[in-house]
Motif scaffolding. Structure first.
Motif, PDB file in Angstrom:
ATOM      1  N   ALA A 265     -13.246  -4.536  31.113  1.00 26.40           N
ATOM      2  CA  ALA A 265     -13.257  -4.385  32.577  1.00 26.40           C
ATOM      3  C   ALA A 265     -12.149  -5.238  33.171  1.00 26.40           C
ATOM      4  CB  ALA A 265     -14.598  -4.848  33.132  1.00 26.40           C
ATOM      5  N   LYS A 266     -11.639  -4.786  34.307  1.00 29.92           N
ATOM      6  CA  LYS A 266     -10.646  -5.603  34.990  1.00 29.92           C
ATOM      7  C   LYS A 266     -11.345  -6.531  35.985  1.00 29.92           C
ATOM      8  CE  LYS A 266      -5.988  -4.845  36.625  1.00 29.92           C
ATOM      9  NZ  LYS A 266      -5.037  -3.857  37.090  1.00 29.92           N
ATOM     10  N   TYR A 267     -12.455  -6.048  36.516  1.00 25.46           N
ATOM     11  CA  TYR A 267     -13.184  -6.808  37.542  1.00 25.46           C
ATOM     12  C   TYR A 267     -14.665  -6.841  37.208  1.00 25.46           C
ATOM     13  CZ  TYR A 267      -8.837  -5.477  39.766  1.00 25.46           C
ATOM     14  OH  TYR A 267      -7.516  -5.270  40.018  1.00 25.46           O
ATOM     15  N   VAL A 268     -15.305  -7.956  37.513  1.00 28.85           N
ATOM     16  CA  VAL A 268     -16.755  -8.060  37.327  1.00 28.85           C
ATOM     17  C   VAL A 268     -17.374  -8.447  38.671  1.00 28.85           C
ATOM     18  CG1 VAL A 268     -18.646  -9.163  36.069  1.00 28.85           C
ATOM     19  CG2 VAL A 268     -16.453  -8.785  34.922  1.00 28.85           C
ATOM     20  N   VAL A 269     -18.369  -7.677  39.102  1.00 27.44           N
ATOM     21  CA  VAL A 269     -19.001  -7.913  40.396  1.00 27.44           C
ATOM     22  C   VAL A 269     -20.498  -8.164  40.202  1.00 27.44           C
ATOM     23  CG1 VAL A 269     -19.211  -7.058  42.769  1.00 27.44           C
ATOM     24  CG2 VAL A 269     -17.419  -6.157  41.287  1.00 27.44           C
ATOM     25  N   ARG A 270     -20.953  -9.287  40.677  1.00 28.13           N
ATOM     26  CA  ARG A 270     -22.402  -9.572  40.620  1.00 28.13           C
ATOM     27  C   ARG A 270     -23.014  -9.037  41.916  1.00 28.13           C
ATOM     28  NH1 ARG A 270     -25.657 -14.530  39.489  1.00 28.13           N
ATOM     29  NH2 ARG A 270     -27.488 -14.069  40.761  1.00 28.13           N
ATOM     30  N   TYR A 271     -24.145  -8.357  41.822  1.00 29.49           N
ATOM     31  CA  TYR A 271     -24.607  -7.671  43.037  1.00 29.49           C
ATOM     32  C   TYR A 271     -25.910  -8.139  43.651  1.00 29.49           C
ATOM     33  CZ  TYR A 271     -27.421  -4.577  39.992  1.00 29.49           C
ATOM     34  OH  TYR A 271     -28.313  -4.061  39.089  1.00 29.49           O
ATOM     35  N   SER A 272     -26.683  -8.990  42.959  1.00 29.87           N
ATOM     36  CA  SER A 272     -27.936  -9.396  43.613  1.00 29.87           C
ATOM     37  C   SER A 272     -28.373 -10.778  43.166  1.00 29.87           C
ATOM     38  CB  SER A 272     -29.050  -8.391  43.321  1.00 29.87           C
ATOM     39  OG  SER A 272     -29.450  -8.513  41.979  1.00 29.87           O
ATOM     40  N   GLY A 273     -29.400 -11.304  43.837  1.00 30.95           N
ATOM     41  CA  GLY A 273     -29.943 -12.617  43.495  1.00 30.95           C
ATOM     42  C   GLY A 273     -29.001 -13.745  43.873  1.00 30.95           C
ATOM     43  N   GLY A 274     -29.308 -14.913  43.382  1.00 29.09           N
ATOM     44  CA  GLY A 274     -28.507 -16.104  43.683  1.00 29.09           C
ATOM     45  C   GLY A 274     -28.700 -17.112  42.576  1.00 29.09           C
ATOM     46  N   PRO A 275     -28.861 -18.389  42.931  1.00 28.05           N
ATOM     47  CA  PRO A 275     -28.985 -19.416  41.880  1.00 28.05           C
ATOM     48  C   PRO A 275     -30.337 -19.421  41.162  1.00 28.05           C
ATOM     49  CG  PRO A 275     -29.062 -20.412  44.053  1.00 28.05           C
ATOM     50  CD  PRO A 275     -28.750 -18.968  44.270  1.00 28.05           C
ATOM     51  N   ASN A 276     -31.202 -18.447  41.438  1.00 31.74           N
ATOM     52  CA  ASN A 276     -32.431 -18.305  40.638  1.00 31.74           C
ATOM     53  C   ASN A 276     -32.107 -17.756  39.252  1.00 31.74           C
ATOM     54  OD1 ASN A 276     -31.675 -15.889  41.835  1.00 31.74           O
ATOM     55  ND2 ASN A 276     -33.746 -15.185  42.245  1.00 31.74           N
ATOM     56  N   ALA A 277     -30.991 -17.069  39.116  1.00 31.46           N
ATOM     57  CA  ALA A 277     -30.617 -16.465  37.835  1.00 31.46           C
ATOM     58  C   ALA A 277     -30.054 -17.520  36.885  1.00 31.46           C
ATOM     59  CB  ALA A 277     -29.563 -15.384  38.066  1.00 31.46           C
ATOM     60  N   GLY A 278     -30.179 -17.275  35.609  1.00 29.53           N
ATOM     61  CA  GLY A 278     -29.573 -18.151  34.617  1.00 29.53           C
ATOM     62  C   GLY A 278     -29.047 -17.297  33.492  1.00 29.53           C
ATOM     63  N   HIS A 279     -27.734 -17.194  33.368  1.00 31.12           N
ATOM     64  CA  HIS A 279     -27.142 -16.357  32.324  1.00 31.12           C
ATOM     65  C   HIS A 279     -26.496 -17.246  31.267  1.00 31.12           C
ATOM     66  CE1 HIS A 279     -26.854 -12.769  35.336  1.00 31.12           C
ATOM     67  NE2 HIS A 279     -28.078 -13.017  34.928  1.00 31.12           N
ATOM     68  N   THR A 280     -26.979 -17.124  30.049  1.00 31.93           N
ATOM     69  CA  THR A 280     -26.448 -17.954  28.967  1.00 31.93           C
ATOM     70  C   THR A 280     -25.425 -17.158  28.173  1.00 31.93           C
ATOM     71  OG1 THR A 280     -28.663 -18.857  28.800  1.00 31.93           O
ATOM     72  CG2 THR A 280     -27.131 -19.431  27.032  1.00 31.93           C
ATOM     73  N   ILE A 281     -24.271 -17.753  27.970  1.00 31.61           N
ATOM     74  CA  ILE A 281     -23.235 -17.090  27.177  1.00 31.61           C
ATOM     75  C   ILE A 281     -22.708 -18.093  26.161  1.00 31.61           C
ATOM     76  CG2 ILE A 281     -20.998 -15.889  27.260  1.00 31.61           C
ATOM     77  CD1 ILE A 281     -22.076 -15.927  30.459  1.00 31.61           C
ATOM     78  N   VAL A 282     -22.582 -17.649  24.923  1.00 31.11           N
ATOM     79  CA  VAL A 282     -22.048 -18.526  23.877  1.00 31.11           C
ATOM     80  C   VAL A 282     -20.707 -17.957  23.428  1.00 31.11           C
ATOM     81  CG1 VAL A 282     -22.489 -19.624  21.648  1.00 31.11           C
ATOM     82  CG2 VAL A 282     -24.410 -19.032  23.136  1.00 31.11           C
ATOM     83  N   VAL A 283     -19.640 -18.738  23.611  1.00 28.54           N
ATOM     84  CA  VAL A 283     -18.318 -18.300  23.161  1.00 28.54           C
ATOM     85  C   VAL A 283     -17.757 -19.389  22.255  1.00 28.54           C
ATOM     86  CG1 VAL A 283     -16.021 -17.521  23.858  1.00 28.54           C
ATOM     87  CG2 VAL A 283     -17.955 -17.101  25.361  1.00 28.54           C
ATOM     88  N   ASP A 284     -17.409 -18.999  21.041  1.00 32.61           N
ATOM     89  CA  ASP A 284     -16.887 -19.946  20.043  1.00 32.61           C
ATOM     90  C   ASP A 284     -17.784 -21.174  19.918  1.00 32.61           C
ATOM     91  OD1 ASP A 284     -14.759 -18.218  19.662  1.00 32.61           O
ATOM     92  OD2 ASP A 284     -13.533 -19.187  21.210  1.00 32.61           O
ATOM     93  N   GLY A 285     -19.063 -20.950  19.848  1.00 35.57           N
ATOM     94  CA  GLY A 285     -20.014 -22.045  19.635  1.00 35.57           C
ATOM     95  C   GLY A 285     -20.312 -22.871  20.883  1.00 35.57           C
ATOM     96  N   LYS A 286     -19.584 -22.605  21.967  1.00 37.38           N
ATOM     97  CA  LYS A 286     -19.785 -23.362  23.190  1.00 37.38           C
ATOM     98  C   LYS A 286     -20.712 -22.577  24.129  1.00 37.38           C
ATOM     99  CE  LYS A 286     -16.728 -26.115  26.094  1.00 37.38           C
ATOM    100  NZ  LYS A 286     -15.323 -26.497  26.230  1.00 37.38           N
ATOM    101  N   GLN A 287     -21.753 -23.249  24.629  1.00 41.74           N
ATOM    102  CA  GLN A 287     -22.719 -22.545  25.468  1.00 41.74           C
ATOM    103  C   GLN A 287     -22.476 -22.806  26.955  1.00 41.74           C
ATOM    104  OE1 GLN A 287     -26.773 -22.376  24.108  1.00 41.74           O
ATOM    105  NE2 GLN A 287     -27.560 -22.713  26.164  1.00 41.74           N
ATOM    106  N   PHE A 288     -22.462 -21.737  27.738  1.00 43.53           N
ATOM    107  CA  PHE A 288     -22.316 -21.851  29.189  1.00 43.53           C
ATOM    108  C   PHE A 288     -23.570 -21.294  29.864  1.00 43.53           C
ATOM    109  CE2 PHE A 288     -18.025 -21.649  27.567  1.00 43.53           C
ATOM    110  CZ  PHE A 288     -17.349 -22.586  28.339  1.00 43.53           C
ATOM    111  N   ALA A 289     -24.066 -22.012  30.864  1.00 46.22           N
ATOM    112  CA  ALA A 289     -25.190 -21.500  31.655  1.00 46.22           C
ATOM    113  C   ALA A 289     -24.656 -21.214  33.054  1.00 46.22           C
ATOM    114  CB  ALA A 289     -26.303 -22.528  31.722  1.00 46.22           C
ATOM    115  N   LEU A 290     -24.599 -19.930  33.395  1.00 40.92           N
ATOM    116  CA  LEU A 290     -24.082 -19.537  34.713  1.00 40.92           C
ATOM    117  C   LEU A 290     -25.243 -19.108  35.600  1.00 40.92           C
ATOM    118  CD1 LEU A 290     -20.976 -17.486  33.545  1.00 40.92           C
ATOM    119  CD2 LEU A 290     -20.992 -19.805  34.444  1.00 40.92           C
TER     120      LEU A 290
END
Ligand code: IMP
Ligand code: MG
Length: 408
Positions: free
Chosen positions: A26-51
């Protein structure tokens, strides 16, 4: 192409990882609902991010990300999150934009949210981030939008405390402001990924009301929340786990019984790391609920499903999934709206043979053990929806695609 990703259960299905995976095309990513109640965990090269508020596409250096009009945005939390990204070497400046129609969360909303839930006879178990208050202010027509920071009369009406707070972020917020409808038009020939938050069963309309969040986490929310019409959505993916989890209160017909199924519950919780990203709460766990999943497929017109955490069953002899509810002796396969019925529902379970092998290295459907394929194919038949992507671990590459949603 415009591809939408929603959670097909009660949130925490692994959307963050799948958005991150599909964002590559994708060229663009758009988040469309909710707010800081969400917690998205992503692991890239062993490093964990909580967005929490920033769309998961931010982890790719060149992508632009947008916070849509359907979101409620906490400026303080947003800038903390952006600072965390910067500390971790993610350069976000010039890549994060906010719809001028998005609503803002004021600090007092957080305590109001918690007080309101505490005073309820049947608390919802809110994350206490001010989400419900911001959405109700919006529906009352008393909310504050990003564009309103430039509306002199409105600003003059704010009390001193709110004004002081907003003044800290005003210039930076306004520098990120966009007209999302015109951007979506400008990018109409590009690949855009629409990232949902929470899940279908937490949607204000189609979820287990009142035990829901306050936003439109359904697929249609991608349209209303991003300033386009539903006709423009090309492919809608629903992410689900091979089992069920839920955080907070409300009906969950397939929840494990903590006494008789306590061991299984703890195994799933620990193996699946089922502790909240936003609140740290242990998630409620249960059998895969195919009645709820089929409802989610229908109410969101899902084109395909994404199955995550299939590897949770690697060591189990036998797997069970719910194919109907027994509600006071009546067998039901349509998801009920009535909370009493949902609370009374006992899962009718179907057994599947386990595969007793690690799926971690598996990168194609053909390589999946026969019993794992039988489980997947049963889900497809039951829901009438193909499983297009399967995730077998936390890392970006521990994933394989059967049907690429970017190809028509
Ligand atoms: P609120 O959105 O903070 O008001 O929470 C309402 C309900 O939705 C509570 O049961 C929360 O635990 C649940 N919830 C809200 N956001 C998420 C999420 O991102 N994942 C899972 N559950 C959520
Ligand atoms: Mg989550």
């Amino acid at each position: 192409m415009k591809v939408v990703i929603i959670g097909a259960q009660w949130g925490d299905e692994g959307k963050g990882k799948i958005v991150d995976y599909l964002a590559e095309d994708a060229k663009y990513v758009v988040r469309y609902s909710g707010g800081p109640n969400a917690g998205h965990t992503i692991v890239v090269d062993g490093k964990q991010f909580a967005l929490h508020q920033v769309p998961s596409g931010i982890l790719y250096p060149e992508k632009k990300v947008f916070l849509g009009a359907g979101m409620v945005i906490d400026p303080e939390a947003l800038f903390n999150e952006l600072a965390m990204l910067k500390e971790n070497g993610i350069n976000w400046e010039g890549r994060v934009f906010i719809s001028d129609r998005a609503h803002l969360i004021l600090p007092k909303y957080r305590s109001m949210d918690k007080e309101r839930d505490a005073s309820r006879k049947r608390p919802i178990g809110t994350t206490g981030r001010g989400i419900g208050i911001a959405y109700s202010e919006k529906s009352h027509r008393d909310g504050l939008r990003l564009a309103d920071l430039d509306w002199k009369e409105k600003i003059a009406d704010l009390d001193a405390e709110d004004l002081d707070y907003l003044n800290k972020y005003r210039d930076q917020l306004l520098s990120m402001r966009v007209d999302l409808t015109s951007k979506m038009w400008e990018y109409r020939k590009d690949n855009i990924l629409f990232e949902g938050a929470q899940g279908a069963m937490l949607d204000i309309d189609s979820g287990t009301y009142p035990y829901v969040s306050s936003g439109a986490s359904c697929a249609a929310g991608a349209a209303t929340g991003c300033g386009i019409g539903p006709h423009d959505l090309d492919h809608i993916l629903g992410v689900f786990k091979a089992y069920e989890t839920r955080v907070g209160n409300g009906p969950m017909p397939t929840e494990f019984n903590e006494t008789s199924e306590g061991e299984l519950c703890q195994y799933v919780r620990d193996t699946g790391r089922e502790y909240g990203v936003t609140t740290g709460r242990a998630r409620r766990c249960g059998y895969l609920d195919l009645v709820a999943l089929r409802y989610a497929c229908r109410v969101n017109s899902l084109d395909s499903l994404v199955l995550t955490h299939l590897d949770i069953y690697d060591e189990m002899d036998q797997i069970e999934a719910c194919v109907a509810y027994d509600i006071n002796g009546k067998i039901v396969t349509d998801f009920p709206a009535n909370v009493d019925e949902l609370n009374a529902a006992k899962p009718v379970l179907q057994k599947f043979q386990g595969w007793k092998a690690s799926l971690k290295e598996c990168r194609s459907y053909k390589k999946l053990p026969k019993n794992a394929r039988a489980y997947v194919e049963f889900i497809e038949d039951y829901t009438g929806t193909p499983v297009g992507i399967i995730s077998v671990g936390y890392e970006r590459d521990e994933t394989f695609v059967r049907k690429n949603p970017w190809k028509k």
